[in-house]
Motif scaffolding. Structure first.
Motif, PDB file in Angstrom:
ATOM      1  N   THR A 122       0.833  -1.208   0.000  1.00 36.28           N
ATOM      2  CA  THR A 122       0.000   0.000   0.000  1.00 36.28           C
ATOM      3  C   THR A 122       0.864   1.253   0.000  1.00 36.28           C
ATOM      4  O   THR A 122       1.999   1.254   0.511  1.00 36.28           O
TER       5      THR A 122
ATOM      6  N   SER B 120       0.425   5.558   0.736  1.00 36.17           N
ATOM      7  CA  SER B 120      -0.448   6.633   1.194  1.00 36.17           C
ATOM      8  C   SER B 120       0.290   7.954   1.052  1.00 36.17           C
ATOM      9  O   SER B 120       1.392   8.115   1.581  1.00 36.17           O
TER      10      SER B 120
ATOM     11  N   ASN C  13     -10.131  12.951   0.292  1.00 33.87           N
ATOM     12  CA  ASN C  13      -9.501  11.664   0.590  1.00 33.87           C
ATOM     13  C   ASN C  13      -9.905  10.678  -0.502  1.00 33.87           C
ATOM     14  O   ASN C  13     -11.100  10.471  -0.724  1.00 33.87           O
TER      15      ASN C  13
ATOM     16  N   ILE D  69      -9.140   6.785  -2.464  1.00 34.46           N
ATOM     17  CA  ILE D  69      -8.478   5.475  -2.450  1.00 34.46           C
ATOM     18  C   ILE D  69      -8.647   4.816  -3.819  1.00 34.46           C
ATOM     19  O   ILE D  69      -9.581   5.147  -4.560  1.00 34.46           O
TER      20      ILE D  69
ATOM     21  N   HIS E  89      -3.734   5.537  -1.563  1.00 38.68           N
ATOM     22  CA  HIS E  89      -4.528   6.518  -0.821  1.00 38.68           C
ATOM     23  C   HIS E  89      -3.903   7.889  -0.997  1.00 38.68           C
ATOM     24  O   HIS E  89      -2.678   8.036  -0.930  1.00 38.68           O
TER      25      HIS E  89
END
Ligand SMILES: NC(=O)c1ccc[n+]([C@@H]2O[C@H](COP(=O)([O-])OP(=O)(O)OC[C@H]3O[C@@H](n4cnc5c(N)ncnc54)[C@H](O)[C@@H]3O)[C@@H](O)[C@H]2O)c1
Length: 421
Positions: free
Chosen positions: A210, A212, A295, A297, A307
């Protein structure tokens, strides 16, 4: 650990870790044939601004030295060009600007160029994105320059446009049929901390789980009204967070656009009330005002999840801009990319971070130096952001903007329905 900058640049680098973009460690530029360049836009990106470390003209001066010949500055605000030019002519780089002619538009510059017979090797396109990035009349800067100068290389600032994705794709297709060397201003790709992160992932054959990314500018100083108007700068995801969406792609690979989801805090929601806006935002119609937080994703095509958080909330001077990447056993944290870039790496061997920094690394010099070298050698393989690639970042930022606008519209429709009749 402090990364060491090799003194001698390698002929063909594997990554920017093999190069030295620290400006104070460059060899003095050599004499040689004149290198004509043209600036489109006399504003902050090309000639410096108090807002940040960007200033392309300064980097070209240090790369090309006595060879630099600035043929023109094109800007409809001729007084802005004159101020810039007077400052340059009053300094040690006077020779490079001695014969510079200012023009108010690209067609006028092209006409003058035909008469003089001098053609630029590079045009540096730093006009606002509303005036470029598609084939629509008066917004087709690249196409006009391409037709007039079929051999010219282009440096194009981000975002590549404010046009729709389809309109920008027409220019992307145009470039595919023409042979210009094009570099887009995603300078963070040239940072050694970014190369170091990618190098660890590649050498250890890690898979990204992942990513971010967070971008939070300091808003009270952003006084340009058009930035607060989505029909002006296209909103903060397309205009600003674009750097971080681009880095997410550079590190994590392609984004599956069908998976993009987003929510925003809009200007008229209670948490969206901001006290310190210096621009005349009240004169921007409500539906065109920018969100205070977005925000988003998404899934990468690799299966990893991404993200992005963009927030308009901070006061003071320092933007917050960081990226976290997790792989099995590893956490990479990149931060302060505009000022003192740093990479913190947690490994399976130690809970404490290994710190990588590369003092004086200058990604703006990196992108300019790389483009000049590509023009001199004809080898464009070291350019880290082509137009075709930047087009994908553009699509991703639009997908995030549209996803957040969709959920806002749905939320508003729901609350309208629930209102007592
Ligand atoms: N990569 C980065 O870190 C970075 C930093 C700052 C700006 N930028 C980008 O650079 C671009 C320009 O930003 P800026 O900060 O220089 O803006 P700016 O407002 O300081 O300057 C823009 C200049 O362009 C001129 N201009 C307007 N229309 C024009 C046209 N049709 N042709 C030529 N010039 C025109 C304006 O008169 C102004 O002088 C934007 O796309 C911005 O996102 C990138």
């Amino acid at each position: 650990m402090t990364g060491r900058l090799p003194r001698k640049p390698l002929i063909r680098r594997q990554s920017t870790l093999d190069s030295n973009f620290a400006m104070d460690q460059q060899p003095p530029p050599l004499e040689g044939p004149s290198f004509p360049i043209a600036y489109i836009g006399a504003g902050g990106i090309n000639f410096g601004s108090a807002e940040g470390p960007w200033n392309h003209s300064f980097r070209f001066e240090h790369k090309l030295g006595p060879r630099l010949c600035v043929q023109t500055i094109v800007d409809p605000a001729i007084s802005t060009s004159e101020i810039v030019l007077n400052n340059k002519r009053a300094s040690f780089v006077e020779k490079a600007y001695r014969d510079t002619i200012t023009h108010q538009s690209i067609p006028k510059y092209i006409e003058a160029s035909k008469n003089s017979g001098i053609f630029p090797k590079i045009v540096v396109i730093g006009a606002p994105p509303q005036f470029r990035g598609c084939l629509i009349e008066n917004r087709n800067a690249e196409q006009l320059l391409s037709k007039a100068f079929p051999e010219v290389a282009m440096f194009i600032e981000k975002p590549i446009s404010t046009a729709t994705v389809e309109e920008a794709r027409a220019l992307d297709n145009y470039f595919k049929e023409h042979k210009h060397i094009v570099s887009v201003g995603y300078m963070f790709r040239y940072l050694k901390v970014v190369s170091q992160l990618r190098e660890i992932i590649q050498s250890k054959k890690l898979r990204v789980i992942t990513i971010s990314a967070r971008y939070a500018p300091t808003y009270p100083e952003i006084s340009k009204r058009f930035w607060w108007d989505k029909t002006g700068a296209c909103g903060p995801i397309v205009e600003q967070a674009t750097h971080f969406v681009d880095l997410c792609r550079f590190i994590g690979g392609e984004i599956n656009l069908d998976t993009v989801m987003a929510h925003a805090v809009e200007y008229d929601e209670e948490p969206g009330e901001l006290q310190m806006i210096s621009a005349d935002e009240k004169s921007v119609p409500g539906e065109r005002r920018i969100p205070r937080a977005t925000n988003a994703i998404w899934k990468f095509t690799s299966g990893a999840v991404g993200h992005l958080q963009h927030v308009v909330a901070l006061h003071g001077n320092r933007f917050e801009a960081s990226i976290d990447v997790f792989c099995d056993g590893f956490r990479f944290h990149l931060r302060d990319l505009y000022t003192t870039p740093i990479l913190l790496v947690r490994t399976p061997m130690n809970d404490n971070d290994i710190v990588y920094d590369f003092p004086d690394d200058d990604p703006y010099f990196g992108e300019i130096s790389t483009l000049v070298d590509a023009v001199e050698t004809g080898d464009r393989s070291q350019i880290l952001s082509s137009f075709e690639d930047a087009m994908k970042t553009y699509e991703a930022t639009w997908a995030i903007r549209l996803a957040s606008e969709r959920t806002t519209a749905e939320r508003r429709a729901r609350s309208k329905k629930q209102m007592p009749k």
